[in-house]
Design an enzyme around this catalytic site. Sequence first.
Site, PDB file in Angstrom:
ATOM      1  CB  SER A  80      -8.087   3.742   2.764  1.00 38.64           C
ATOM      2  OG  SER A  80      -7.204   3.205   3.726  1.00 38.64           O
ATOM      3  CE  LYS A 109      -3.875   2.046   2.562  1.00 38.76           C
ATOM      4  NZ  LYS A 109      -4.694   1.982   3.804  1.00 38.76           N
ATOM      5  CB  SER A 164      -8.170   1.014   5.783  1.00 34.97           C
ATOM      6  OG  SER A 164      -8.871   2.205   5.582  1.00 34.97           O
TER       7      SER A 164
END
Length: 486
Positions: free
Chosen positions: A152, A77, A176
Amino acid sequence: MVEQWTISEIRSKLLKGAISAKELIQELLSYIENHNSYINAYLTITAESALKEAEEFDNNRKLLEEKPLGGVPIAIKDCLCTRFIRTTCASKILENFVPPYDATCVEKLRKAGAIIVGKTNMDEFAMGSTTEHSAFGPTRNPWDTDRVPGGSSGGSAAAVASGMAPCALGTDTGGSIRLPSFYCGVLGLKPTYGRVSRYGLIAFASSLDQAGPIARTVEDLAILAEVISGYDPKDTTSVKKEVPRFSEILGTPVKGIRIGIPKEYFQHSIDPEIERAVEESIKVFRTLGVDFVEVSLPHTDYGVAAYYIIAPAEASSNLARYDGVKYGFRSPTEKPDLMEMYLNTRAKGFGAEVKRRIMLGTYALSAGYYDAYYIKASKVRRLIQQDFLKAFEKCDALITPVAPLQPFKIGEKLEDPLALYLVDVFTLPASLAGIPGMSVPCGLSSRGLPVGFQLLGKYFDEEILFRLAYAYHREIAYSPQIAILS
Ligand code: GLN
């Protein structure tokens, strides 16, 4: 077929010499090239360094053998710092930021031999539940490209679900990892707060942020969790606790384990198919000899309000550093004026949601409001934590839905921030309390979208989540499907 392989399949093929590390990375890169343009899971693809690292493994068999993840591709990420690899947090303000160091969890993966193939899309600074708040365009759900992948860590989950990576790292501040894993039909673990070092995780809300793995099988998730966990002197909130060998306890029987069903998680208007998936999984667990007991977490409903004070408050402070001076984007100004430079840089560098959070947080922390908002929210946080401690007197783990809704259309809720915040109702409490949580996929709904459930555990008892998820998948003969890309 590289897109379908698990970590252990990759390892055994590499060790047998059925494929070279370079061929494997080449195949995966060309698969990514074919699919990333419309999924938008990756913001950066590190083809060159990945191929170079693969070659090193091909030239040094001993290295390949020794390293537990030798030659295994992974996606990271884009809020986790990667040395000499652009790390944007999906924000214009960090568009050209190249960190000179690795986050500790990334460093641990590299030491174990993993090869980073790219950095994944996310909501800007991890603020969001859909990956629509990225400065570089939304990620699409590979099961239905008109829909959101959750957020996210939507890029990481979509990459794993679509076969563009066997596994990935995400981060979870209020859901997330768990939400996008659920929406993309893969496994995701938010470890106990303090289990994984936050060093190099670009801070959103420091008292909540945790990095964790995303994968297609419980085994893979366990292997990654084992590698990235552990005390780190560079993060004072990481905890000195031995890391269990999660991958070695997977087969242990679950008979006699007691799972609590928190009644407050079933009182909302939940999508009936999501509710059914949880009910069906409870039936499966019962056949395995797991006992169930109803528990109450009375402060659940206050989680959203408390979180959306605490997280923005911390964010407003953490994001003060992006001022155009030390690093990141700096807006040009007409005349040399410091204040104008600050204002322009932040106005142009941050997206609408990040600005909204900064304003919410600054307001909640301002003189006269601090007690009414921040202190009050912190008290609610304590009550939520106590709810969990009390529930865990009666049971060893909890089962809940991950979210009340199935993946919705891109753009559908974008104009209504409150509606988006409410999607987090079932993931936020565990974050506020700091306990571990896992998203476990069950299969597909009638609309062909993934459904699953959430398991929550006591502090530092990720082990029970792994054992339960493994037993469940074995019982239903779960075999992960790669999302069909159309
Ligand atoms: N959806 C939540 C938020 O927008 C949680 C995000 C996260 O876990 N990073 O803040």
